[in-house]
Design an enzyme around this catalytic site. Structure first.
Site, PDB file in Angstrom:
ATOM      1  N   SER A  66       0.847  -1.190   0.000  1.00  0.00           N
ATOM      2  CA  SER A  66       0.000   0.000   0.000  1.00  0.00           C
ATOM      3  C   SER A  66       0.878   1.234   0.000  1.00  0.00           C
ATOM      4  O   SER A  66       2.061   1.189   0.358  1.00  0.00           O
ATOM      5  CB  SER A  66      -0.908   0.028   1.232  1.00  0.00           C
ATOM      6  N   ASP A  67       0.313   2.372  -0.423  1.00  0.00           N
ATOM      7  CA  ASP A  67       0.994   3.642  -0.214  1.00  0.00           C
ATOM      8  C   ASP A  67       0.747   4.068   1.240  1.00  0.00           C
ATOM      9  O   ASP A  67      -0.026   3.443   1.975  1.00  0.00           O
ATOM     10  CB  ASP A  67       0.494   4.685  -1.205  1.00  0.00           C
ATOM     11  N   HIS A  68       1.389   5.137   1.641  1.00  0.00           N
ATOM     12  CA  HIS A  68       1.393   5.576   3.032  1.00  0.00           C
ATOM     13  C   HIS A  68      -0.023   5.910   3.513  1.00  0.00           C
ATOM     14  O   HIS A  68      -0.655   6.844   3.024  1.00  0.00           O
ATOM     15  CB  HIS A  68       2.281   6.808   3.164  1.00  0.00           C
TER      16      HIS A  68
END
Length: 765
Positions: free
Chosen positions: A288-290
């Site tokens: 996932s992204d942040h």
């Protein structure tokens, strides 16, 4: 009682099996000689508790949310899979030591944003793309991998391969431009250069291609914004660079923050499973992204954290970056039957497989061999010669009226501008572990070049902006923009005085690096008012005016283009930027860069890109007509087209010759031109091949890049440049997503930019 006799061999085998079982239950996760990856992971997962499996899905950063003492305990408990943003060997060693205290001793991997270099900073992505030089791109990525792996890092969140056609988006600086073919070539090159011949070899890091998918197509150029795109356009224009990175072997994929046709990528099972896994056969790990999993609530597809976690793990997001949502919510979701054991096992398996591929199970400290450096930032760790060479190759000469450039070393030069002596800005955004004190500014570079030969006069002239709100925004997390407290007029007066004493004025203007970054979308593409006022004052002196541009996106340069005598686009060129810029300004290097993004005349033209569809009423520049697709209040067409770039010499391109006027499926024909250096200097240029499908089942672009060659020629020298054209080059996705070519006529265009081309034509039978 009857006794059973057991031989010593049999007893030994039993004891050995019992010992092996005991080791399997409590011992370290170490592969046995000859054991395959699948067998090892099966055995390891058979020993893992549910908590340990879910822990492998946790990707966290040391910091306020995860203080190091707490994190060390969590790692030792086996509830952490990977760490990001720890970039020095002692810190990485401490965390890996904690993992070796866990029950199964499953190693961590360590990730970081190594985007355009690590300790040595190379040009930003848009500058690398402007080189059109896969050797230069490979050099930058290979050195980044060597330096990052020497610091103990295992994975980079790179390359960024989002197609970007809206320069308002701040992250165009990070990627490689607007064209599918060029970005795909670079994606493949970067992945192979990072990963080498195998991630278990020295000097390699795993590529984490991003952002999957379509992150660069956000509405209005606003970061994180919605994307709504037809499937044919998606598959034709935006998805191929991701596919190229996957086919090149990228071990990781980062999922984008945006929604795609109403479904956030982090919850998009069609995107992550049907397309990425099934159609493309991707076998690596999905990150996932942040904070993206929690953001599913704000997207409006999840009502509370547990539902967000359910959607993400079911869609295929395997590692959750930064927050602890998976650890908190997956056990209860599993207990309630809302997710399957297979969801957790699949994700855990892929994380373990990545660690196997990195060689970490054989040696958790493989990336930490030898003694830690006394000075992590030691000068000896840098690759300055390579950085200087790569930076020069991506610079684009936009204008050179009257051959003002190259500069003469024995002249008096006034060097003016807020970016002329900025070490932070020359490195650009996402400059990784690079240190500003090691960067070379334009003032330093030109000082080196003119020492003992001419006079170099310097004045700042203006702040990069005087807008207090913008300054506050840029400095919210770090004090990146330093403001001169003098009045704007006092600064201009000093600069004008220096200019009047000089033979030529070089003004270094553009953007602060933070203006071309994540969360730095802009509605206005003009150079700031403070800098424009300075340029107008310098122009009024009557001295020849050379602009050195530092920026991370195409800008609206109408005034600058009309009034400057010369303009050199240098992007943010990295650690050796100042020396590289001086090399070009003084003619030690003849510029050969070409734009990887179209430069608009104004923000009102956006989106503007070269490979657009024709429409039923296309605008004709030579015969303008009212009822055509145009703007009536502005000159139409780009200020500088895709593929554009000048040289200190000149080139001619002959008419196109084709080996045949007809092509059968399975055939290859050859298009050739003769390129000649018609000037007085040796120089390189990029010869570009474009194709157009004239009649098809759906409307096709007016031209598409399908090949390019970089050619070096001496003055007066000619060279025949050939391009093979295959039936595969003519294929496209039709309205039913069928990928095939269609019989008919095709136009061949070859030239030195996307506008200035010579044409030929053939028929596919």
């Amino acid at each position: 009682m009857k006794r059973t006799r057991i031989s010593r061999i049999g007893l030994g085998l039993l004891l050995g099996l019992n010992s092996a079982c005991l080791l399997a239950a409590e011992g370290p996760a170490v592969p046995q000689p000859g054991q395959s990856k699948d067998d090892f992971i099966n055995q390891l997962m058979g020993q893992m508790t549910q908590q340990e499996k879910i822990g492998q899905l946790r990707l966290v950063s040391v910091g306020p949310d995860h203080p190091k003492p707490v994190l060390l305990d969590e790692i030792a408990a086996g509830t952490t899979g990977a760490i990001f943003n720890t970039v020095v060997r002692p810190g990485i060693r401490d965390l890996q030591d904690a993992a070796m205290k866990s029950r199964l001793k499953i190693p961590l991997f360590f990730a970081y944003d190594v985007v355009h270099g690590h300790r040595t900073v190379f040009p930003i992505g848009l500058g690398l793309a402007a080189s059109w030089d896969m050797g230069a791109v490979a050099t930058s990525a290979r050195i980044a991998a060597e330096e990052a792996s020497a610091d103990g890092l295992n994975l980079t969140y790179s390359p960024t391969v989002d197609i970007a056609r809206d320069p308002r988006w701040g992250r165009v600086s990070e990627g490689f431009g607007e064209d599918t073919y060029l970005v795909s070539r670079i994606a493949e090159t970067v992945v192979k250069s990072y990963q080498g011949k195998g991630l278990d070899q020295p000097g390699t890091i795993m590529a984490g291609v991003k952002h999957f998918a379509l992150y660069g197509a956000g509405e209005g150029g606003r970061d994180y914004n919605t994307v709504d795109m037809s499937l044919p356009r998606m598959f034709q224009d935006s998805l191929p660079p991701y596919r190229a990175a996957i086919d090149a072997g990228a071990g990781a994929v980062m999922v984008s923050l945006n929604s795609v046709n109403g479904v956030p990528s982090t919850a998009n099972k069609w995107l992550l499973q049907d397309v990425l896994r099934q159609q493309w056969g991707y076998k690596g790990v999905l990150l996932s992204d942040h904070g993206a999993v929690m953001e599913l609530i704000k997207h409006g597809v999840a009502g509370e954290p547990r539902e967000a976690a359910r959607l993400a793990i079911a869609a295929g997001v395997e590692m959750n970056m930064n927050d602890d949502l998976y650890g908190k919510e997956l056990p209860e979701l599993l207990k309630a039957g809302a997710i399957q054991q297979s969801d957790i096992d699949r994700a855990c398996r892929d994380v373990l497989a990545a660690k196997w591929d990195m060689g970490l199970f054989k040696d958790p400290y493989r990336y930490l061999q030898g003694a830690d450096p006394v000075d992590t930032d030691a000068e000896s760790r840098l690759h300055r010669a390579e950085a200087r060479d790569v930076a020069r190759k991506g610079m684009v000469l936009l204008k050179n009226q009257g051959d003002v450039l190259p500069l003469k070393r024995n002249s008096t030069i006034a060097l003016i501008g807020p970016l002329a002596d900025s070490k932070r800005d020359v490195m650009g955004s996402w400059s990784a572990a690079g240190k500003a004190f090691q960067a070379v500014t334009v003032l330093e570079g030109m000082g080196h070049a003119t020492r003992g030969k001419g006079a170099l006069l310097y004045a700042k002239g203006a702040n990069v902006t005087n807008d207090e709100e913008i300054i506050k925004y840029l400095n919210e997390y770090n004090q990146d923009v330093v403001i001169d407290k003098r009045s704007p007029q006092a600064m201009i007066d000093e600069a004008v005085a220096k200019a009047k004493m000089a033979d030529v004025v070089v003004a270094v203007v553009g953007e602060a690096q933070g203006m071309a970054h994540e969360a730095s979308s802009k509605a206005n593409l003009r150079i700031s008012a403070s800098q424009l006022d300075l340029l107008k004052a310098l122009k009024a002196t009557g001295k020849p005016l050379v602009l050195v541009l530092m920026n991370g996106r195409p800008l609206d340069l109408r005034w600058e283009s009309e009034n400057a005598d010369a303009m050199l686009e240098t992007w943010f060129s990295g650690t050796e930027g100042g020396n590289a810029i001086a090399d070009v300004l003084f003619g030690d290097y003849n510029p050969a860069g070409k734009l990887a993004m179209t430069f608009p005349r104004s923000v009102g033209q956006i989106p503007i890109y070269y490979n657009h569809l024709n429409t039923g009423r296309p605008f004709d520049h030579e015969h303008p007509n009212k009822y055509t697709s145009r703007y009536f209040d502005s000159q139409n067409g780009p200020l500088y087209p895709f593929g554009y770039g000048l040289s200190y010499t000149s080139f001619s391109v002959s008419d196109v010759k084709l080996s045949s006027a007809k092509m059968h499926k399975g055939d290859t024909l050859t298009a050739r031109v003769t390129v000649k250096n018609t000037g007085k200097r040796a120089g390189e240029t990029v010869v570009q091949l474009y194709l157009r499908d004239l009649v098809a089942s759906i409307s096709r672009p007016v031209k598409e890049l399908k090949g390019f060659r970089k050619v070096m020629l001496q003055p007066g020298e000619s060279k025949v440049v050939e391009f093979p054209i295959r039936e595969q080059d003519l294929r496209f996705y039709d309205g039913s997503l069928r990928y095939a070519s269609e019989p008919g006529d095709f136009k061949v265009m070859i030239g030195l930019d996307s506008d200035d081309v010579k044409e030929g034509q053939f028929t596919l039978l």
